[in-house]
Design a protein around this motif. Structure first.
Motif, PDB file in Angstrom:
ATOM      1  N   UNK A 199       0.832  -1.204   0.000  1.00  0.00           N
ATOM      2  CA  UNK A 199       0.000   0.000   0.000  1.00  0.00           C
ATOM      3  C   UNK A 199       0.871   1.260   0.000  1.00  0.00           C
ATOM      4  N   UNK A 200       1.868   1.289   0.873  1.00  0.00           N
ATOM      5  CA  UNK A 200       2.692   2.487   0.985  1.00  0.00           C
ATOM      6  C   UNK A 200       3.622   2.649  -0.210  1.00  0.00           C
ATOM      7  N   UNK A 201       4.148   1.536  -0.726  1.00  0.00           N
ATOM      8  CA  UNK A 201       5.057   1.611  -1.869  1.00  0.00           C
ATOM      9  C   UNK A 201       4.360   2.175  -3.099  1.00  0.00           C
ATOM     10  N   UNK A 202       3.138   1.712  -3.358  1.00  0.00           N
ATOM     11  CA  UNK A 202       2.437   2.191  -4.546  1.00  0.00           C
ATOM     12  C   UNK A 202       2.055   3.660  -4.388  1.00  0.00           C
ATOM     13  N   UNK A 203       1.594   4.036  -3.220  1.00  0.00           N
ATOM     14  CA  UNK A 203       1.289   5.452  -2.975  1.00  0.00           C
ATOM     15  C   UNK A 203       2.517   6.329  -3.171  1.00  0.00           C
ATOM     16  N   UNK A 204       3.627   5.930  -2.569  1.00  0.00           N
ATOM     17  CA  UNK A 204       4.838   6.744  -2.648  1.00  0.00           C
ATOM     18  C   UNK A 204       5.383   6.796  -4.070  1.00  0.00           C
ATOM     19  N   UNK A 205       5.244   5.697  -4.805  1.00  0.00           N
ATOM     20  CA  UNK A 205       5.693   5.683  -6.201  1.00  0.00           C
ATOM     21  C   UNK A 205       4.901   6.692  -7.015  1.00  0.00           C
ATOM     22  N   UNK A 206       3.596   6.720  -6.876  1.00  0.00           N
ATOM     23  CA  UNK A 206       2.782   7.655  -7.654  1.00  0.00           C
ATOM     24  C   UNK A 206       3.024   9.099  -7.236  1.00  0.00           C
ATOM     25  N   UNK A 207       3.299   9.329  -5.978  1.00  0.00           N
ATOM     26  CA  UNK A 207       3.615  10.686  -5.548  1.00  0.00           C
ATOM     27  C   UNK A 207       4.906  11.188  -6.194  1.00  0.00           C
ATOM     28  N   UNK A 208       5.855  10.271  -6.434  1.00  0.00           N
ATOM     29  CA  UNK A 208       7.172  10.667  -6.929  1.00  0.00           C
ATOM     30  C   UNK A 208       7.304  10.624  -8.442  1.00  0.00           C
ATOM     31  N   UNK A 209       6.493   9.831  -9.125  1.00  0.00           N
ATOM     32  CA  UNK A 209       6.662   9.588 -10.560  1.00  0.00           C
ATOM     33  C   UNK A 209       5.506  10.234 -11.328  1.00  0.00           C
ATOM     34  N   UNK A 210       5.756  11.402 -11.905  1.00  0.00           N
ATOM     35  CA  UNK A 210       4.700  12.148 -12.588  1.00  0.00           C
ATOM     36  C   UNK A 210       4.165  11.402 -13.804  1.00  0.00           C
ATOM     37  N   UNK A 211       5.038  10.724 -14.545  1.00  0.00           N
ATOM     38  CA  UNK A 211       4.593  10.020 -15.747  1.00  0.00           C
ATOM     39  C   UNK A 211       3.653   8.872 -15.386  1.00  0.00           C
TER      40      UNK A 211
END
Length: 214
Positions: free
Chosen positions: A147-159
């Motif tokens: 849950x946290x990894x996917x959230x943090x990935x989307x916060x950091x990766x604009x594309x």
């Protein structure tokens, strides 16, 4: 593991501070409907207020509280339902966390199974109008980390954030009244981004000290 709890349709009165946290916060969607809302800064504010309302009475078994899902990612369209994860101590008796949430006016929606991977609770101020989905998972377990990894990935990766938003819009148009089909169709995008190669324990939250937020 089975849980000795009965799925509920009627809740105790919602605690006033909790009701205030989610009222007028651009939240609310009828159960089962798939409809996306434009991103709102009120979602993050609602989570902060919800955490402030819940954490002072949290039992020791509740180690952390996190805002997850699309409403936790600025700029991402989402169903107007706040997703919250509670980290429960490994091998803990589920009773204290359950009683804590029910006493605040949450509905118990069910244990892990075919329809959901976690123990889930919901908050509604009007019957059938969902404002919050709360997911209880084992602290630092695979689901918590994902849950946290996917959230943090989307916060950091604009594309990827833009690509995921476009995918969600297409799928919402295709499955407007079939939540399970909508969720299943997102899996091919989500699963590879749970734990990107070399990321290790991305997004893992440390246990919180008693009665403080995370």
């Amino acid at each position: 593991m089975s849980f000795p709890f009965v799925r509920s349709e009627h809740a105790e009165p919602v605690a006033p501070a909790l009701a205030a946290a989610v009222r007028d916060a651009d939240l609310g969607l009828a159960r089962g409907v798939v409809e996306l809302a434009e991103p709102s800064p009120r979602w993050g504010e609602a989570f902060a207020a919800l955490a402030a309302a819940l954490l002072p009475t949290a039992p020791p078994e509740a180690l952390a509280l996190e805002h997850i899902g699309s409403t936790a990612v600025p700029g991402l369209p989402a169903k107007a339902i706040l997703d919250v994860a509670v980290a429960e101590a490994p091998r803990a008796d589920p009773g204290p966390v359950h009683d804590w949430l029910m006493s605040h006016g949450f509905l118990y929606r069910g244990e892990p199974g075919e329809q959901r991977p976690d123990r889930m609770y919901a908050l509604e101020l009007a019957p059938g109008l969902r404002l919050v989905n709360l997911h209880v998972v084992e602290h630092d377990g695979p689901l918590w980390r994902r849950y946290l990894a996917f959230r943090d990935h989307l916060r950091a990766d604009a594309a990827d954030r833009e690509a995921y938003g476009s995918l969600k819009r297409r799928l919402a148009g295709r499955h407007p009244e079939d939540r399970l089909a909508y969720v299943a169709a997102k899996g091919a995008f989500i699963v590879p981004r749970h734990d990107p190669p070399g990321a290790g324990r991305v997004g893992t939250a440390a246990p919180r000290p008693p009665r403080t937020g995370s």
